[in-house]
Design an enzyme around this catalytic site. Structure first.
Site, mmCIF file in Angstrom:
data_model
loop_
_atom_site.group_PDB
_atom_site.id
_atom_site.type_symbol
_atom_site.label_atom_id
_atom_site.label_comp_id
_atom_site.label_asym_id
_atom_site.label_seq_id
_atom_site.Cartn_x
_atom_site.Cartn_y
_atom_site.Cartn_z
ATOM 1 N N ASN A 210 18.308 -5.030 -7.516
ATOM 2 C CA ASN A 210 17.267 -5.485 -6.582
ATOM 3 C C ASN A 210 17.945 -6.211 -5.426
ATOM 4 O O ASN A 210 18.433 -7.322 -5.591
ATOM 5 C CB ASN A 210 16.307 -6.425 -7.328
ATOM 6 N N TRP A 211 17.968 -5.541 -4.271
ATOM 7 C CA TRP A 211 18.681 -6.125 -3.111
ATOM 8 C C TRP A 211 17.855 -7.198 -2.413
ATOM 9 O O TRP A 211 18.312 -7.819 -1.465
ATOM 10 C CB TRP A 211 19.041 -5.021 -2.111
ATOM 11 N N LYS A 212 16.623 -7.376 -2.826
ATOM 12 C CA LYS A 212 15.706 -8.351 -2.207
ATOM 13 C C LYS A 212 15.683 -8.160 -0.683
ATOM 14 O O LYS A 212 15.798 -7.036 -0.213
ATOM 15 C CB LYS A 212 16.107 -9.781 -2.596
ATOM 16 N N HIS B 29 7.487 -8.817 -9.258
ATOM 17 C CA HIS B 29 8.670 -9.693 -9.271
ATOM 18 C C HIS B 29 8.194 -11.135 -9.083
ATOM 19 O O HIS B 29 7.245 -11.397 -8.343
ATOM 20 C CB HIS B 29 9.641 -9.295 -8.153
ATOM 21 N N GLU C 32 9.240 -13.535 -7.399
ATOM 22 C CA GLU C 32 9.187 -14.036 -6.012
ATOM 23 C C GLU C 32 7.884 -13.609 -5.346
ATOM 24 O O GLU C 32 7.338 -14.345 -4.517
ATOM 25 C CB GLU C 32 10.417 -13.530 -5.227
ATOM 26 N N GLU D 11 12.170 -11.206 -16.941
ATOM 27 C CA GLU D 11 12.989 -12.026 -16.063
ATOM 28 C C GLU D 11 12.492 -13.469 -16.116
ATOM 29 O O GLU D 11 11.522 -13.819 -15.429
ATOM 30 C CB GLU D 11 12.880 -11.526 -14.620
ATOM 31 N N GLY E 47 18.488 -16.037 -9.827
ATOM 32 C CA GLY E 47 19.215 -16.578 -8.685
ATOM 33 C C GLY E 47 19.712 -17.994 -8.880
ATOM 34 O O GLY E 47 20.103 -18.660 -7.921
ATOM 35 N N SER F 222 20.380 -13.703 -13.333
ATOM 36 C CA SER F 222 21.799 -14.078 -13.222
ATOM 37 C C SER F 222 22.726 -13.237 -14.108
ATOM 38 O O SER F 222 23.698 -13.757 -14.643
ATOM 39 C CB SER F 222 21.971 -15.575 -13.493
ATOM 40 N N GLY G 128 19.970 -8.955 -9.471
ATOM 41 C CA GLY G 128 19.738 -9.396 -8.099
ATOM 42 C C GLY G 128 21.061 -9.578 -7.366
ATOM 43 O O GLY G 128 21.703 -8.622 -6.941
ATOM 44 N N GLY G 129 21.496 -10.820 -7.264
ATOM 45 C CA GLY G 129 22.682 -11.169 -6.471
ATOM 46 C C GLY G 129 23.891 -10.283 -6.740
ATOM 47 O O GLY G 129 24.556 -9.818 -5.794
HETATM 48 C C1 PEP Z 1 16.123 -10.527 -9.600
HETATM 49 O O1 PEP Z 1 15.879 -10.852 -8.458
HETATM 50 O O2 PEP Z 1 15.406 -9.687 -10.155
HETATM 51 C C2 PEP Z 1 17.255 -11.149 -10.291
HETATM 52 C C3 PEP Z 1 17.380 -10.955 -11.571
HETATM 53 O O3 PEP Z 1 18.098 -11.902 -9.522
HETATM 54 P P1 PEP Z 1 19.513 -12.541 -9.969
HETATM 55 O O4 PEP Z 1 20.270 -11.473 -10.725
HETATM 56 O O5 PEP Z 1 20.183 -12.913 -8.684
HETATM 57 O O6 PEP Z 1 19.216 -13.712 -10.837
#
Ligand code: PEP
Length: 251
Positions: A9-11, A95, A97, A167, A173, A212, A233-234
């Site tokens: 997920n590049w957000k 998600h 966010e 999640e 994040g 993470s 994500g990141g």
């Molecule tokens: C996400 O945004 O779905 C996510 C899991 O982010 P991160 O891996 O950065 O925690």
């Protein structure tokens, strides 16, 4: 036997130049054949990524889609029909966010889930508890409610063509990861909730962990019996790191 899946997920990250660089890095990866790999770029870059990954076994998805399946008068939204035409196969629904910052409710998410499926776009339903909810011992109640919302509206068979991503909001994040056992416990409860309605759907649905995940902790998490891969994500913004996570899912 469930196929493992790793999805990035590049957000809201990227420019044309950085997306070109990341896409090229992904094109050069040697990916394990048994793992389904997907990326979710910002909508603006979906065409660029699909073109850049032509011939590569990486599925492209959208981070959001509209509450109605077809194009129409809905300013600022992108319809599932349009995403499918662009070449998307998956869409993230719910998600944290979007639940927390945009204020998407279970009711809105139900409509998005159904609209996506109506056009053959597979939803990746994201569910998870906040730190406050976990500390209050409400994790399974919260996650169970988010899942029930879809089951009550469309029946458990809706998950025959969907993916679920657990999640924990406190792990997204933040650098804090659920321990493999914490994640497994929730995944087992999710599968159990589905199994109470339909054992076959429960046995087949892919349950991803997100929060993470990085190359250093992926193998341990993916080694748990009910964790079928990850939503990243990141760490998905670095092609080599993402590739290492995909390989961890293949082992
Ligand atoms: C996400 O945004 O779905 C996510 C899991 O982010 P991160 O891996 O950065 O925690």
């Amino acid at each position: 036997m469930r196929r493992p899946m790793v999805a990035g997920n590049w957000k809201m990250h990227g420019t044309r130049a950085s997306v070109a660089e990341l896409t090229e890095g992904l094109s050069n990866l040697v990916l394990p054949s048994g793992v389904e790999v997907a990326v979710f770029p910002p909508a603006l870059f979906i065409n660029q990524v699909i073109d850049g990954l032509a011939g590569k076994e990486i599925t492209v998805g959208a981070q959001n889609s509209a509450v109605q399946p077809e194009q129409g008068a809905l300013t600022g939204e992108v319809a599932p029909e349009q995403l499918v035409e662009a070449g998307c196969k998956l869409v993230l629904i719910g998600h944290s966010e979007r639940r927390q910052i945009i204020g998407e409710t279970d009711e809105v998410l139900n409509r998005k889930f159904a609209a996506a499926q109506a056009k053959g776009l597979k939803p990746v339903l994201c569910i998870g508890e906040t730190l406050e909810e976990r500390e209050a011992g409400k994790t399974l109640e919260v996650v169970g409610r988010q899942l029930s919302s879809i089951i009550e509206a469309f029946g458990v068979k809706a998950f025959a063509s969907a993916v679920i991503a657990y999640e924990p909001v406190w792990a997204i994040g933040t650098g804090l990861t659920a321990t493999p056992q914490q994640a497994q416990d929730v995944h087992a409860a999710i599968r159990g909730q589905l199994a109470a309605e339909d054992a076959e759907v429960a046995a087949k649905v892919q349950l991803l962990y997100g929060g993470s995940v990085k190359a250093a902790n992926a193998a341990e998490l993916f080694g748990m019996p009910d964790i079928d891969g990850g939503l990243i994500g990141g760490a998905s913004l670095n092609a080599d790191e993402f590739g290492a996570i995909c390989r961890a899912a293949g082992n």
